[in-house]
Design a protein around this motif. Structure first.
Motif, PDB file in Angstrom:
ATOM      1  N   TYR A   6       0.831  -1.129  -0.106  1.00 45.77           N
ATOM      2  CA  TYR A   6       0.049  -0.149   0.138  1.00 45.77           C
ATOM      3  C   TYR A   6       0.902   1.337   0.031  1.00 45.77           C
ATOM      4  O   TYR A   6       0.482   2.145  -0.887  1.00 45.77           O
ATOM      5  CB  TYR A   6      -0.868   0.222   1.454  1.00 45.77           C
ATOM      6  N   LEU A  72      -8.956   3.341 -10.282  1.00 52.76           N
ATOM      7  CA  LEU A  72      -8.924   2.425  -9.209  1.00 52.76           C
ATOM      8  C   LEU A  72      -7.591   1.542  -9.686  1.00 52.76           C
ATOM      9  O   LEU A  72      -7.088   0.818 -10.904  1.00 52.76           O
ATOM     10  CB  LEU A  72      -9.989   1.206  -9.456  1.00 52.76           C
ATOM     11  N   ASN A  75      -6.693  -2.659  -8.111  1.00 53.10           N
ATOM     12  CA  ASN A  75      -7.976  -3.079  -7.713  1.00 53.10           C
ATOM     13  C   ASN A  75      -8.117  -2.779  -6.034  1.00 53.10           C
ATOM     14  O   ASN A  75      -8.725  -3.642  -5.359  1.00 53.10           O
ATOM     15  CB  ASN A  75      -7.979  -4.595  -8.014  1.00 53.10           C
ATOM     16  N   GLU A  76      -7.056  -1.787  -5.683  1.00 51.45           N
ATOM     17  CA  GLU A  76      -7.194  -1.821  -4.331  1.00 51.45           C
ATOM     18  C   GLU A  76      -7.238  -0.123  -3.854  1.00 51.45           C
ATOM     19  O   GLU A  76      -7.794   0.120  -2.870  1.00 51.45           O
ATOM     20  CB  GLU A  76      -5.609  -2.163  -3.527  1.00 51.45           C
ATOM     21  N   ILE A  77      -6.766   0.741  -4.765  1.00 52.40           N
ATOM     22  CA  ILE A  77      -6.563   2.075  -4.181  1.00 52.40           C
ATOM     23  C   ILE A  77      -7.449   3.192  -5.319  1.00 52.40           C
ATOM     24  O   ILE A  77      -7.370   2.887  -6.218  1.00 52.40           O
ATOM     25  CB  ILE A  77      -5.237   2.697  -4.149  1.00 52.40           C
ATOM     26  N   VAL A  78      -8.451   3.989  -4.617  1.00 51.45           N
ATOM     27  CA  VAL A  78      -9.317   4.548  -5.059  1.00 51.45           C
ATOM     28  C   VAL A  78      -8.747   5.968  -5.434  1.00 51.45           C
ATOM     29  O   VAL A  78      -8.056   6.669  -4.391  1.00 51.45           O
ATOM     30  CB  VAL A  78     -10.722   4.512  -4.470  1.00 51.45           C
ATOM     31  N   LEU A  99     -14.931   4.682  -0.989  1.00 52.67           N
ATOM     32  CA  LEU A  99     -13.999   3.588  -0.124  1.00 52.67           C
ATOM     33  C   LEU A  99     -15.094   2.590   0.597  1.00 52.67           C
ATOM     34  O   LEU A  99     -14.639   1.350   0.532  1.00 52.67           O
ATOM     35  CB  LEU A  99     -13.113   4.118   0.872  1.00 52.67           C
ATOM     36  N   SER A 102     -16.760   0.158  -2.216  1.00 54.84           N
ATOM     37  CA  SER A 102     -15.877  -0.536  -2.844  1.00 54.84           C
ATOM     38  C   SER A 102     -15.413  -1.460  -1.826  1.00 54.84           C
ATOM     39  O   SER A 102     -14.647  -2.302  -2.300  1.00 54.84           O
ATOM     40  CB  SER A 102     -15.283   0.013  -3.840  1.00 54.84           C
ATOM     41  N   GLN A 103     -15.524  -1.252  -0.562  1.00 55.07           N
ATOM     42  CA  GLN A 103     -14.577  -1.904   0.266  1.00 55.07           C
ATOM     43  C   GLN A 103     -13.231  -1.852   0.335  1.00 55.07           C
ATOM     44  O   GLN A 103     -12.529  -2.803   0.428  1.00 55.07           O
ATOM     45  CB  GLN A 103     -15.058  -3.363   0.693  1.00 55.07           C
ATOM     46  N   LYS A 104     -12.757  -0.795   0.026  1.00 57.67           N
ATOM     47  CA  LYS A 104     -11.365  -0.444  -0.391  1.00 57.67           C
ATOM     48  C   LYS A 104     -10.762   0.543   0.874  1.00 57.67           C
ATOM     49  O   LYS A 104     -11.455   0.921   1.552  1.00 57.67           O
ATOM     50  CB  LYS A 104     -11.106   0.272  -1.599  1.00 57.67           C
ATOM     51  N   LYS A 105      -9.433   0.076   1.255  1.00 54.17           N
ATOM     52  CA  LYS A 105      -8.943   0.626   2.256  1.00 54.17           C
ATOM     53  C   LYS A 105      -8.143   2.071   2.117  1.00 54.17           C
ATOM     54  O   LYS A 105      -7.959   2.812   3.098  1.00 54.17           O
ATOM     55  CB  LYS A 105      -7.792  -0.189   3.051  1.00 54.17           C
TER      56      LYS A 105
END
Length: 128
Positions: A6, A72, A75-78, A99, A102-105
């Motif tokens: 991340y 995106l 597939n993890e960061i917006v 966030l 989409s259940q992204k951290k």
């Protein structure tokens, strides 16, 4: 995704925003920065998609409503892109909503309409 990845991607995203802003400068439409960032990510071998659809579910039911994430990354960061004089609170609500839905951290709200890009980047963490 592990924390180190991340942080690595976050650093790449901020650097990519810097390069796009340096190349294009402020004052263009949001879509110009969106496509330039996509190209910058491609040049860095980072997987990124634009206008990713996120559905709104209520009690497990599809409401038929969907939202579009500007970019995106992996597939993890917006990333939500703006190009405006004033950052309204609704933009913060928008990135937080994306966030959560989409259940992204991790997410970034980036305003390219600033003299210094470091003043236009805001990081958000979704703790669920």
């Amino acid at each position: 995704m592990i924390k180190d990845r991340y942080n690595e991607l976050a650093t790449e995203i901020v650097d990519a925003c810097f390069h796009v802003h340096k190349e294009l400068g402020p004052g263009l439409l949001e879509s110009a920065y969106e496509f330039a960032l996509l190209k910058e990510f491609e040049l860095r071998n980072i997987i990124a998609y634009n206008q990713v659809q996120v559905k709104l579910f209520y009690k497990g039911y599809d409401t038929g409503k969907h939202y579009a994430i500007d970019i995106l990354v992996e597939n993890e960061i917006v990333i939500e892109i703006k190009c405006c004089d004033v950052m309204h609170p609704v933009y913060t609500a928008q990135i937080i909503s994306y966030l959560k839905l989409s259940q992204k951290k991790l997410g970034f709200l980036v305003n390219f309409h600033v003299p210094l890009i470091k003043d236009g980047i805001k990081r958000f963490v979704n703790e669920f």
